[in-house]
Write a protein that holds these residues in place. Structure first.
Motif, PDB file in Angstrom:
ATOM      1  N   ASN A  52     -11.383 -37.429  29.163  1.00  0.00           N
ATOM      2  CA  ASN A  52     -10.164 -38.477  29.530  1.00  0.00           C
ATOM      3  C   ASN A  52      -8.999 -38.096  29.120  1.00  0.00           C
ATOM      4  O   ASN A  52      -7.835 -38.014  29.732  1.00  0.00           O
ATOM      5  N   GLU A  53      -8.783 -37.944  27.932  1.00  0.00           N
ATOM      6  CA  GLU A  53      -7.417 -37.465  27.103  1.00  0.00           C
ATOM      7  C   GLU A  53      -6.738 -36.097  27.661  1.00  0.00           C
ATOM      8  O   GLU A  53      -5.730 -36.142  27.856  1.00  0.00           O
ATOM      9  N   ARG A  58      -2.907 -32.859  30.563  1.00  0.00           N
ATOM     10  CA  ARG A  58      -2.655 -31.343  31.516  1.00  0.00           C
ATOM     11  C   ARG A  58      -1.676 -31.998  32.551  1.00  0.00           C
ATOM     12  O   ARG A  58      -0.772 -31.092  32.644  1.00  0.00           O
ATOM     13  N   ILE A  59      -1.471 -33.196  32.734  1.00  0.00           N
ATOM     14  CA  ILE A  59      -0.518 -33.438  33.845  1.00  0.00           C
ATOM     15  C   ILE A  59       0.598 -33.917  33.410  1.00  0.00           C
ATOM     16  O   ILE A  59       1.512 -34.153  34.146  1.00  0.00           O
ATOM     17  N   ASN A  60       0.702 -34.568  32.354  1.00  0.00           N
ATOM     18  CA  ASN A  60       1.909 -35.264  31.820  1.00  0.00           C
ATOM     19  C   ASN A  60       2.494 -34.453  30.402  1.00  0.00           C
ATOM     20  O   ASN A  60       2.033 -34.709  29.430  1.00  0.00           O
ATOM     21  N   PRO A  61       3.441 -33.877  30.432  1.00  0.00           N
ATOM     22  CA  PRO A  61       3.935 -32.923  29.439  1.00  0.00           C
ATOM     23  C   PRO A  61       4.432 -34.055  28.205  1.00  0.00           C
ATOM     24  O   PRO A  61       4.490 -33.623  27.282  1.00  0.00           O
ATOM     25  N   ASP A  89     -11.262 -26.230  25.491  1.00  0.00           N
ATOM     26  CA  ASP A  89     -10.318 -26.860  26.520  1.00  0.00           C
ATOM     27  C   ASP A  89      -9.305 -27.699  25.774  1.00  0.00           C
ATOM     28  O   ASP A  89      -8.249 -27.454  26.059  1.00  0.00           O
ATOM     29  N   CYS A  90      -9.851 -28.239  24.801  1.00  0.00           N
ATOM     30  CA  CYS A  90      -8.942 -29.217  23.640  1.00  0.00           C
ATOM     31  C   CYS A  90      -7.827 -28.136  23.175  1.00  0.00           C
ATOM     32  O   CYS A  90      -6.780 -28.483  23.129  1.00  0.00           O
ATOM     33  N   ARG A  91      -8.123 -26.950  22.675  1.00  0.00           N
ATOM     34  CA  ARG A  91      -7.252 -25.981  22.127  1.00  0.00           C
ATOM     35  C   ARG A  91      -6.466 -25.296  23.066  1.00  0.00           C
ATOM     36  O   ARG A  91      -5.098 -25.445  22.742  1.00  0.00           O
ATOM     37  N   ALA A  92      -7.075 -25.258  24.378  1.00  0.00           N
ATOM     38  CA  ALA A  92      -6.141 -24.478  25.362  1.00  0.00           C
ATOM     39  C   ALA A  92      -5.236 -25.482  25.869  1.00  0.00           C
ATOM     40  O   ALA A  92      -3.938 -25.256  26.068  1.00  0.00           O
ATOM     41  N   VAL A  93      -5.409 -27.026  25.894  1.00  0.00           N
ATOM     42  CA  VAL A  93      -4.314 -28.007  26.474  1.00  0.00           C
ATOM     43  C   VAL A  93      -3.585 -28.329  25.257  1.00  0.00           C
ATOM     44  O   VAL A  93      -2.395 -28.558  25.486  1.00  0.00           O
ATOM     45  N   LEU A  94      -4.013 -28.690  24.019  1.00  0.00           N
ATOM     46  CA  LEU A  94      -3.121 -29.294  23.074  1.00  0.00           C
ATOM     47  C   LEU A  94      -2.570 -28.186  22.014  1.00  0.00           C
ATOM     48  O   LEU A  94      -1.738 -28.768  21.481  1.00  0.00           O
TER      49      LEU A  94
END
Length: 95
Positions: A52-53, A58-61, A89-94
């Motif tokens: 969810n987070e 991903r879509i909201n910088p 995914d957590c590491r890639a996005v955050l």
């Protein structure tokens, strides 16, 4: 700007999860019932929370910039409950 923790104070989410040392309890916000989740339920909760987070991040910088470091800290602490794909995914996005 409130932190994630401050953002849920006073809301039904505040009492949803309580860490009581070695035991984690959940409170059903609709019934008020308190229970100790099984290990699988804890893993499911961590995976769903991450999904969810990360969808938002991903879509909201702006969200990612504001909440990303705190979310990465949270998911780092939840790492033992996350699948390898969720953690990647957590590491890639955050990061």
């Amino acid at each position: 700007m409130p932190t994630l923790r401050e953002g849920v104070r006073g809301s039904p989410r505040e009492s949803a999860v309580a860490d009581t040392g070695d035991r984690v309890t959940f409170r059903d916000r609709f019934t008020g019932r308190v229970f100790t989740p099984t290990p699988q339920q804890r893993r499911d909760f961590a995976e769903l929370t991450a999904a969810n987070e990360l969808d938002i991040a991903r879509i909201n910088p702006r969200f990612r910039a504001r909440c990303g470091p705190e979310l990465l800290g949270l998911f780092t602490r939840l790492r033992p409950l996350l699948s390898e794909q969720a953690w990647q995914d957590c590491r890639a996005v955050l990061s």
